[in-house]
Design a protein around this motif. Sequence first.
Motif, PDB file in Angstrom:
ATOM      1  N   ALA A 125      12.763  -3.785  -0.384  1.00 35.54           N
ATOM      2  CA  ALA A 125      11.364  -3.499  -0.044  1.00 35.54           C
ATOM      3  C   ALA A 125      10.441  -3.906  -1.182  1.00 35.54           C
ATOM      4  CB  ALA A 125      11.201  -2.008   0.260  1.00 35.54           C
ATOM      5  N   LYS A 126      10.890  -3.647  -2.408  1.00 34.16           N
ATOM      6  CA  LYS A 126      10.038  -3.976  -3.555  1.00 34.16           C
ATOM      7  C   LYS A 126       9.836  -5.484  -3.644  1.00 34.16           C
ATOM      8  CE  LYS A 126       9.523  -3.526  -8.497  1.00 34.16           C
ATOM      9  NZ  LYS A 126      10.221  -3.471  -9.766  1.00 34.16           N
ATOM     10  N   ARG A 127      10.928  -6.233  -3.435  1.00 32.88           N
ATOM     11  CA  ARG A 127      10.820  -7.693  -3.510  1.00 32.88           C
ATOM     12  C   ARG A 127       9.900  -8.223  -2.424  1.00 32.88           C
ATOM     13  NH1 ARG A 127      16.845  -8.867  -5.267  1.00 32.88           N
ATOM     14  NH2 ARG A 127      16.543  -8.552  -7.506  1.00 32.88           N
ATOM     15  N   ALA A 128       9.881  -7.517  -1.269  1.00 31.54           N
ATOM     16  CA  ALA A 128       9.007  -7.953  -0.179  1.00 31.54           C
ATOM     17  C   ALA A 128       7.563  -7.501  -0.416  1.00 31.54           C
ATOM     18  CB  ALA A 128       9.525  -7.413   1.145  1.00 31.54           C
ATOM     19  N   GLY A 129       7.329  -6.836  -1.550  1.00 32.12           N
ATOM     20  CA  GLY A 129       5.952  -6.450  -1.890  1.00 32.12           C
ATOM     21  C   GLY A 129       5.483  -5.162  -1.255  1.00 32.12           C
ATOM     22  N   GLN A 130       6.425  -4.291  -0.872  1.00 29.50           N
ATOM     23  CA  GLN A 130       6.033  -3.058  -0.199  1.00 29.50           C
ATOM     24  C   GLN A 130       5.231  -2.126  -1.097  1.00 29.50           C
ATOM     25  OE1 GLN A 130       6.345  -2.422   2.898  1.00 29.50           O
ATOM     26  NE2 GLN A 130       5.983  -0.225   3.080  1.00 29.50           N
ATOM     27  N   PHE A 131       5.632  -2.036  -2.371  1.00 31.77           N
ATOM     28  CA  PHE A 131       5.016  -1.025  -3.240  1.00 31.77           C
ATOM     29  C   PHE A 131       3.835  -1.592  -4.013  1.00 31.77           C
ATOM     30  CE2 PHE A 131       9.558   0.210  -2.978  1.00 31.77           C
ATOM     31  CZ  PHE A 131       9.376   1.355  -2.225  1.00 31.77           C
ATOM     32  N   ARG A 132       2.750  -0.836  -3.995  1.00 37.73           N
ATOM     33  CA  ARG A 132       1.600  -1.183  -4.828  1.00 37.73           C
ATOM     34  C   ARG A 132       1.915  -0.814  -6.273  1.00 37.73           C
ATOM     35  NH1 ARG A 132      -2.020  -4.335  -6.456  1.00 37.73           N
ATOM     36  NH2 ARG A 132      -4.130  -3.576  -6.756  1.00 37.73           N
ATOM     37  N   ALA A 133       2.513   0.331  -6.426  1.00 41.09           N
ATOM     38  CA  ALA A 133       2.896   0.824  -7.748  1.00 41.09           C
ATOM     39  C   ALA A 133       3.917   1.917  -7.533  1.00 41.09           C
ATOM     40  CB  ALA A 133       1.684   1.384  -8.479  1.00 41.09           C
ATOM     41  N   LEU A 134       4.598   2.310  -8.596  1.00 39.07           N
ATOM     42  CA  LEU A 134       5.413   3.516  -8.533  1.00 39.07           C
ATOM     43  C   LEU A 134       4.651   4.542  -9.355  1.00 39.07           C
ATOM     44  CD1 LEU A 134       8.882   1.943  -9.377  1.00 39.07           C
ATOM     45  CD2 LEU A 134       7.738   2.062  -7.178  1.00 39.07           C
ATOM     46  N   LYS A 178       0.823  -1.215   0.000  1.00 35.28           N
ATOM     47  CA  LYS A 178       0.000   0.000   0.000  1.00 35.28           C
ATOM     48  C   LYS A 178       0.852   1.259   0.000  1.00 35.28           C
ATOM     49  CE  LYS A 178      -3.864  -2.203   2.259  1.00 35.28           C
ATOM     50  NZ  LYS A 178      -4.697  -2.315   3.458  1.00 35.28           N
ATOM     51  N   ALA A 179       2.111   1.127  -0.390  1.00 34.81           N
ATOM     52  CA  ALA A 179       2.992   2.291  -0.432  1.00 34.81           C
ATOM     53  C   ALA A 179       3.397   2.560  -1.875  1.00 34.81           C
ATOM     54  CB  ALA A 179       4.230   2.040   0.412  1.00 34.81           C
ATOM     55  N   SER A 180       3.840   3.778  -2.119  1.00 40.27           N
ATOM     56  CA  SER A 180       4.313   4.113  -3.459  1.00 40.27           C
ATOM     57  C   SER A 180       5.394   5.167  -3.369  1.00 40.27           C
ATOM     58  CB  SER A 180       3.156   4.627  -4.314  1.00 40.27           C
ATOM     59  OG  SER A 180       3.639   5.037  -5.567  1.00 40.27           O
ATOM     60  N   ILE A 181       6.249   5.181  -4.366  1.00 40.64           N
ATOM     61  CA  ILE A 181       7.313   6.194  -4.402  1.00 40.64           C
ATOM     62  C   ILE A 181       7.399   6.727  -5.814  1.00 40.64           C
ATOM     63  CG2 ILE A 181       9.220   4.637  -4.930  1.00 40.64           C
ATOM     64  CD1 ILE A 181      10.893   6.194  -2.848  1.00 40.64           C
TER      65      ILE A 181
END
Lengths: 330, 427
Positions: B251-260, B204-207
């Motif tokens: 973090a991305k591999r752990a699924g942190q980001f929903r999208a960029l 549920k995070a994005s950068i």
Amino acid sequence: MTTTEQATGGARAPTAGGRAHTALVTPDSDAASAHGVKRRKSLLDQPYALASPLILVMAFFFVGPLILTIIVSFWEYTQYSIEPAVVTTNYSDVFYGCVAKLPDLCVTFKTYLSTLKFCFIVWAVTLLLGFTLAWFIVFEVKKTSTQIALFLICTIPFWTSNVIRMMAWIPLLGRNGLVNQTLMSLGIVSEPQEWLLYSDFAVILAFIHLYTMFMMVPIVNSMLRIDPEIMEAARDAGAGIWTIALSVIAPLCRPGIVIGSIFVITIVMGDYITVGVMGGQQIASVGKTIQVQMQYLQFPIAAANAVVLLGAVLMIIFAMTRLVDVRREL
Amino acid sequence: MTDRPSRPGGLNRRKFLYGATATTALAASSNLFAPAIRAQEAVTLRYLGTAVNQSAEIAAKVKEDLGIVIEYIPVTTDEVTRRVVTQPNTFDLVDIEYMSLKNVVPTGNLKGMDTSKIKESDNITTLFTEGTIDGKAVGDQGTAPKKVIWLPGEEAKDFADEPTGFMSLIPTVYNADTLGIRPDLIGRPIESWSELLNPEFKGKASILNIPSIGIMDAALVVEALGKHQYADKGNMTREEIDLTVDTLIEAKRAGQFRALWQDFNESVNLMASGEVVIQSMWSPAVTAVRTQGIDCVYQPLKEGYRAWAAGFGLPSTAEGKKLDAAYDFINWFLSGWAGAFLNRQGYYSAVLSTAKENMEPYEWAYWMEGKPAEQDIMSPSGQLLAKAGTTRDGGSYQERLGAISCWNAVMDENVYMVRKWNEFVAS
């Protein structure tokens, strides 16, 4: 498609051209004498002269820029300047770490692998869909007016920009989107399905939505040339529907299939907008890499990447044209 | 409201259309009703920039006050730089970010601006000239304006460390960025940049996927996590770039980001649809989410802000009537009307004293002093931005800009950084 057809048609039947020039008449031209009309030798009888406008256009808008791209890919650059030079560092940068990291894949290989994966899946699905849809329009619909109407309906989505068509999926597939709401209210799932959006699935779905048409149209074109009696003959000879489709119709549609495949594969290889929008900018694509490099004024390495991409696409197209002589089949 | 939308989609294009229509309408009407006394033909300035300052209202006002016609050329942030580097003859005035100067000044395509011709040059906020607010130094990591604002001369290709009579850019707008959050979906206070990579917000995070800015946000997170202290977040070593991007990759591999996200509208959609509850965001995007009736906060964080600033520059080829007109326009821009206009959008103007004269006391109190609004706060175009009683996110000018941690920057290791960032996207 129509233009190609006309162009080849014209080349095959010089009569059309010949007749148009009978006004210029005078002795000894093969085409002209075939009609029993004598005419003077004209510039227009020289095939290269006839092709020259197209050659010029292609040279100016295609070959020229391409050569420039290749030249620039050997230049040096800093953050604010591009210097003419002949260095291969741009190419070694493109493949940075690709050998050292083996068996792990470097960024470029990973990117190409992911792009090729999309290419293959999208190609397979659009081929299946395109072939089926084309079959329906050509063989199942009897009235020409209905055929045309159905064909036009297929083009309606193209009245809006493809970015908008893509965006339309987002509210549908999102965490709180229509699909998830429906699935949950039907009790099929208890949690929102996150893989629907910003995933490989979403990218492939959008590609199929956007590009099936490009596969279907050339196949329709090929199918329209098939004499329906061939199907009857096959049926009389005891062939079932699958045998007819795979052993009779598919081989006859080969040029259409190859042309459609070229369309779909080249588009998917270079696409970065669909991958970006539907993949949540999290999926790499070669086009995207090039775009980012352009943003930072790294034109030479972007050019090197473009040349590598072009090489990859050309190889695929070359392989496909081995399967079929497109020019002859047309 | 802050920051520039990055691409000429949506917002930009609309503003462009307004601008274009207004300019055309003005041009047309001025021909019809031109007073006979205007002996000379109006000077047209081709104004290259992102849409931040390119408002039809400003063009209309300057036409009215000075008779100068502004012809907007709205492009993306990257395109501004590219145009200045490759086609310096296609504009008469450029509105460009300070971070781009490292790429632009060495080309010699910008003319040093003679401060003696700028009436308010002594009143330009000290944030730009000295890097201070009320005498207190603010963070100067990255391309802080004070590092790149002075030039040794009119035809300089490098920067001066000390104040000289020549400025690279005359500042127009600036602001400080932070994270945007959905308080209704998070349900607890957010105080640190480290929350961006908190597994609590997994998926549920994005950068921001604009490498040079995204990596700064990531660096603020790395510092907040206590993993590393950077000597300069805006100019990392290769090891630091590796560390920062590897943190993101993990973090991305752990699924942190929903999208960029990469353009303004994407960030608005992600937030408004609830796909994302915490992300780096720009202030006008937060406002856009709010205008949909969705609770969204531009959250001040204890580690401070990532600031950015833009200013007016002149192409080295500028001369004669056009050059005079450009100086007239810049002087007009700093004289208050435009400054108030920008302040009312939530940006900050370069000369505060003149802007204050052009604002109502209650507006000044809300926008600049961090006080609760005495009356409803309206945008320059008349939309309701804040109800009476609310206060601005981040508080007063001093509170917000005093807490700047770093500035948007272009690193020396830019090429390596971009390559590494592509690795993050591909991972």
